[in-house]
Motif scaffolding. Structure first.
Motif, PDB file in Angstrom:
ATOM      1  N   GLU A  60       0.828  -1.207   0.000  1.00 28.79           N
ATOM      2  CA  GLU A  60       0.000   0.000   0.000  1.00 28.79           C
ATOM      3  C   GLU A  60       0.865   1.262   0.000  1.00 28.79           C
ATOM      4  O   GLU A  60       0.615   2.193  -0.760  1.00 28.79           O
ATOM      5  N   GLU A  61       1.897   1.270   0.845  1.00 29.65           N
ATOM      6  CA  GLU A  61       2.810   2.420   0.850  1.00 29.65           C
ATOM      7  C   GLU A  61       3.591   2.503  -0.452  1.00 29.65           C
ATOM      8  O   GLU A  61       3.846   3.592  -0.964  1.00 29.65           O
ATOM      9  N   MET A  62       3.977   1.347  -0.995  1.00 30.98           N
ATOM     10  CA  MET A  62       4.704   1.342  -2.265  1.00 30.98           C
ATOM     11  C   MET A  62       3.837   1.938  -3.371  1.00 30.98           C
ATOM     12  O   MET A  62       4.326   2.724  -4.196  1.00 30.98           O
ATOM     13  N   ALA A  63       2.565   1.579  -3.384  1.00 33.44           N
ATOM     14  CA  ALA A  63       1.652   2.106  -4.395  1.00 33.44           C
ATOM     15  C   ALA A  63       1.535   3.625  -4.264  1.00 33.44           C
ATOM     16  O   ALA A  63       1.620   4.349  -5.263  1.00 33.44           O
ATOM     17  N   GLU A  64       1.378   4.104  -3.042  1.00 32.71           N
ATOM     18  CA  GLU A  64       1.286   5.546  -2.815  1.00 32.71           C
ATOM     19  C   GLU A  64       2.561   6.263  -3.268  1.00 32.71           C
ATOM     20  O   GLU A  64       2.498   7.301  -3.925  1.00 32.71           O
ATOM     21  N   ARG A  65       3.714   5.704  -2.903  1.00 30.47           N
ATOM     22  CA  ARG A  65       4.991   6.319  -3.301  1.00 30.47           C
ATOM     23  C   ARG A  65       5.166   6.321  -4.810  1.00 30.47           C
ATOM     24  O   ARG A  65       5.718   7.261  -5.379  1.00 30.47           O
ATOM     25  N   SER A  66       4.693   5.283  -5.472  1.00 27.28           N
ATOM     26  CA  SER A  66       4.865   5.199  -6.927  1.00 27.28           C
ATOM     27  C   SER A  66       4.067   6.280  -7.645  1.00 27.28           C
ATOM     28  O   SER A  66       4.433   6.696  -8.733  1.00 27.28           O
ATOM     29  N   LEU A  67       2.985   6.749  -7.026  1.00 26.18           N
ATOM     30  CA  LEU A  67       2.183   7.817  -7.620  1.00 26.18           C
ATOM     31  C   LEU A  67       2.771   9.199  -7.379  1.00 26.18           C
ATOM     32  O   LEU A  67       2.496  10.122  -8.133  1.00 26.18           O
ATOM     33  N   GLY A  68       3.555   9.333  -6.331  1.00 26.28           N
ATOM     34  CA  GLY A  68       4.111  10.637  -6.003  1.00 26.28           C
ATOM     35  C   GLY A  68       3.018  11.625  -5.669  1.00 26.28           C
ATOM     36  O   GLY A  68       2.001  11.278  -5.075  1.00 26.28           O
ATOM     37  N   GLU A  69       3.199  12.861  -6.061  1.00 22.08           N
ATOM     38  CA  GLU A  69       2.262  13.944  -5.754  1.00 22.08           C
ATOM     39  C   GLU A  69       0.895  13.734  -6.386  1.00 22.08           C
ATOM     40  O   GLU A  69      -0.111  14.195  -5.870  1.00 22.08           O
ATOM     41  N   THR A  70       0.840  13.033  -7.502  1.00 22.55           N
ATOM     42  CA  THR A  70      -0.437  12.853  -8.203  1.00 22.55           C
ATOM     43  C   THR A  70      -1.415  12.011  -7.412  1.00 22.55           C
ATOM     44  O   THR A  70      -2.615  12.099  -7.628  1.00 22.55           O
ATOM     45  N   GLY A  71      -0.930  11.186  -6.502  1.00 23.82           N
ATOM     46  CA  GLY A  71      -1.805  10.348  -5.695  1.00 23.82           C
ATOM     47  C   GLY A  71      -2.765  11.154  -4.852  1.00 23.82           C
ATOM     48  O   GLY A  71      -3.863  10.696  -4.536  1.00 23.82           O
ATOM     49  N   ILE A  72      -2.363  12.345  -4.487  1.00 25.97           N
ATOM     50  CA  ILE A  72      -3.200  13.216  -3.670  1.00 25.97           C
ATOM     51  C   ILE A  72      -4.458  13.629  -4.444  1.00 25.97           C
ATOM     52  O   ILE A  72      -5.508  13.835  -3.874  1.00 25.97           O
ATOM     53  N   LYS A  73      -4.349  13.706  -5.758  1.00 29.99           N
ATOM     54  CA  LYS A  73      -5.457  14.182  -6.591  1.00 29.99           C
ATOM     55  C   LYS A  73      -6.513  13.106  -6.852  1.00 29.99           C
ATOM     56  O   LYS A  73      -7.594  13.419  -7.304  1.00 29.99           O
ATOM     57  N   SER A  74      -6.203  11.840  -6.597  1.00 36.40           N
ATOM     58  CA  SER A  74      -7.166  10.777  -6.863  1.00 36.40           C
ATOM     59  C   SER A  74      -8.078  10.576  -5.652  1.00 36.40           C
ATOM     60  O   SER A  74      -7.706  10.865  -4.525  1.00 36.40           O
ATOM     61  N   ASN A  75      -9.283  10.066  -5.912  1.00 43.23           N
ATOM     62  CA  ASN A  75     -10.220   9.831  -4.806  1.00 43.23           C
ATOM     63  C   ASN A  75      -9.989   8.443  -4.201  1.00 43.23           C
ATOM     64  O   ASN A  75      -9.191   7.652  -4.715  1.00 43.23           O
ATOM     65  N   VAL A  76     -10.709   8.137  -3.134  1.00 42.44           N
ATOM     66  CA  VAL A  76     -10.508   6.890  -2.396  1.00 42.44           C
ATOM     67  C   VAL A  76     -10.755   5.668  -3.274  1.00 42.44           C
ATOM     68  O   VAL A  76      -9.981   4.714  -3.259  1.00 42.44           O
ATOM     69  N   ALA A  77     -11.815   5.681  -4.050  1.00 37.85           N
ATOM     70  CA  ALA A  77     -12.136   4.534  -4.915  1.00 37.85           C
ATOM     71  C   ALA A  77     -11.045   4.335  -5.973  1.00 37.85           C
ATOM     72  O   ALA A  77     -10.652   3.196  -6.255  1.00 37.85           O
ATOM     73  N   GLU A  78     -10.563   5.436  -6.554  1.00 34.92           N
ATOM     74  CA  GLU A  78      -9.492   5.336  -7.548  1.00 34.92           C
ATOM     75  C   GLU A  78      -8.218   4.786  -6.925  1.00 34.92           C
ATOM     76  O   GLU A  78      -7.543   3.941  -7.526  1.00 34.92           O
ATOM     77  N   ARG A  79      -7.888   5.246  -5.724  1.00 28.52           N
ATOM     78  CA  ARG A  79      -6.675   4.752  -5.050  1.00 28.52           C
ATOM     79  C   ARG A  79      -6.803   3.267  -4.723  1.00 28.52           C
ATOM     80  O   ARG A  79      -5.852   2.508  -4.863  1.00 28.52           O
ATOM     81  N   ARG A  80      -7.965   2.845  -4.276  1.00 26.69           N
ATOM     82  CA  ARG A  80      -8.197   1.431  -3.961  1.00 26.69           C
ATOM     83  C   ARG A  80      -7.998   0.578  -5.222  1.00 26.69           C
ATOM     84  O   ARG A  80      -7.339  -0.454  -5.190  1.00 26.69           O
ATOM     85  N   GLN A  81      -8.575   1.015  -6.334  1.00 27.67           N
ATOM     86  CA  GLN A  81      -8.421   0.311  -7.615  1.00 27.67           C
ATOM     87  C   GLN A  81      -6.961   0.334  -8.055  1.00 27.67           C
ATOM     88  O   GLN A  81      -6.431  -0.665  -8.539  1.00 27.67           O
ATOM     89  N   PHE A  82      -6.305   1.477  -7.872  1.00 27.82           N
ATOM     90  CA  PHE A  82      -4.893   1.586  -8.231  1.00 27.82           C
ATOM     91  C   PHE A  82      -4.045   0.600  -7.422  1.00 27.82           C
ATOM     92  O   PHE A  82      -3.192  -0.091  -7.977  1.00 27.82           O
ATOM     93  N   VAL A  83      -4.283   0.513  -6.119  1.00 28.85           N
ATOM     94  CA  VAL A  83      -3.517  -0.400  -5.269  1.00 28.85           C
ATOM     95  C   VAL A  83      -3.729  -1.843  -5.725  1.00 28.85           C
ATOM     96  O   VAL A  83      -2.787  -2.626  -5.804  1.00 28.85           O
ATOM     97  N   ARG A  84      -4.957  -2.199  -6.061  1.00 25.35           N
ATOM     98  CA  ARG A  84      -5.246  -3.561  -6.537  1.00 25.35           C
ATOM     99  C   ARG A  84      -4.452  -3.876  -7.801  1.00 25.35           C
ATOM    100  O   ARG A  84      -3.829  -4.929  -7.919  1.00 25.35           O
ATOM    101  N   LEU A  85      -4.433  -2.937  -8.744  1.00 29.46           N
ATOM    102  CA  LEU A  85      -3.672  -3.134  -9.980  1.00 29.46           C
ATOM    103  C   LEU A  85      -2.171  -3.106  -9.724  1.00 29.46           C
ATOM    104  O   LEU A  85      -1.409  -3.871 -10.325  1.00 29.46           O
ATOM    105  N   PHE A  86      -1.737  -2.234  -8.815  1.00 23.46           N
ATOM    106  CA  PHE A  86      -0.316  -2.148  -8.462  1.00 23.46           C
ATOM    107  C   PHE A  86       0.171  -3.489  -7.919  1.00 23.46           C
ATOM    108  O   PHE A  86       1.251  -3.953  -8.286  1.00 23.46           O
ATOM    109  N   VAL A  87      -0.621  -4.125  -7.061  1.00 17.95           N
ATOM    110  CA  VAL A  87      -0.252  -5.434  -6.507  1.00 17.95           C
ATOM    111  C   VAL A  87      -0.081  -6.450  -7.632  1.00 17.95           C
ATOM    112  O   VAL A  87       0.843  -7.262  -7.619  1.00 17.95           O
ATOM    113  N   GLN A  88      -0.930  -6.393  -8.635  1.00 19.16           N
ATOM    114  CA  GLN A  88      -0.826  -7.330  -9.752  1.00 19.16           C
ATOM    115  C   GLN A  88       0.448  -7.095 -10.561  1.00 19.16           C
ATOM    116  O   GLN A  88       1.124  -8.042 -10.965  1.00 19.16           O
TER     117      GLN A  88
END
Length: 187
Positions: A60-88
């Motif tokens: 989860e932290e790795m996914a957040e770090r990989s997005l950098g500053e842009t992660g702040i602009k995404s909403n909770v649902a988008e981040r959850r989906q992003f983390v799921r894809l990041f794990v894959q």
């Protein structure tokens, strides 16, 4: 049916050293790659390796770090989906980097500690490749978790950050999500 990977309870993971966590992660992944190598078992293989990633990585932290500053602009649902894809994507990268090795070929060279955590250096030797892999490990909630992997000095987190930044600079968060979906399907 699920391959019996390690059966360790979370509390046992908390008691392990960084090297033991890396060793268990590699053994589990190599076991899955060996036992489920038949193409007809690819979905099960992917699911099993994803469980290893979810248990052993600070994903989860790795996914957040990989997005950098842009992660702040995404909403909770988008981040959850992003983390799921990041794990894959992380799952597939782990499998790709270990696919050509066996447990007997992996040598654990060193474990070092600093203020941020620990580093575990290994040297897997395949038929065609001799390389060094360094696992960056951090302590989270009492357990050691893999936080980054550097292969011959190249960090996968730096690679993800560069790729994701480029996609976001040239496009949108939706473009990044589409890229990750395609990458996860291809593997």
């Amino acid at each position: 049916m699920s391959v019996a990977v390690s059966g360790h309870a979370t509390s046992l993971w908390a008691e392990q050293t960084p090297t033991e966590v890396v060793e268990r992660t590699i053994k589990d992944t190599l076991y899955i790659l060996t036992e489920l190598k038949d193409a007809s078992r690819s979905a099960q293989r992917q699911w099993e390796i994803e469980q290893v990633v979810r248990r052993a990585f600070n994903y989860e932290e790795m996914a957040e770090r990989s997005l950098g500053e842009t992660g702040i602009k995404s909403n909770v649902a988008e981040r959850r989906q992003f983390v799921r894809l990041f794990v894959q994507v992380l799952r597939d990268d782990l499998a790709d980097h270990l696919r050509d090795y066996s447990v007997a070929q992996v040598v654990y060279l060193a474990e070092g500690h600093d203020d941020d955590g620990a580093q575990v250096m290994i040297a897997p030797a395949g038929q065609e490749v001799d390389t060094r892999i360094e696992f960056q490990v951090v302590r989270r909630s009492g357990a050691w978790l893999v936080n980054d992997i550097s292969i011959d000095g190249a960090s996968i987190m730096a690679k993800y950050q560069a790729q994701f930044t480029r996609i976001l600079r040239e496009g949108s968060f939706s473009d990044l999500m589409e890229y990750l979906k395609q990458k996860a399907v291809i593997a």
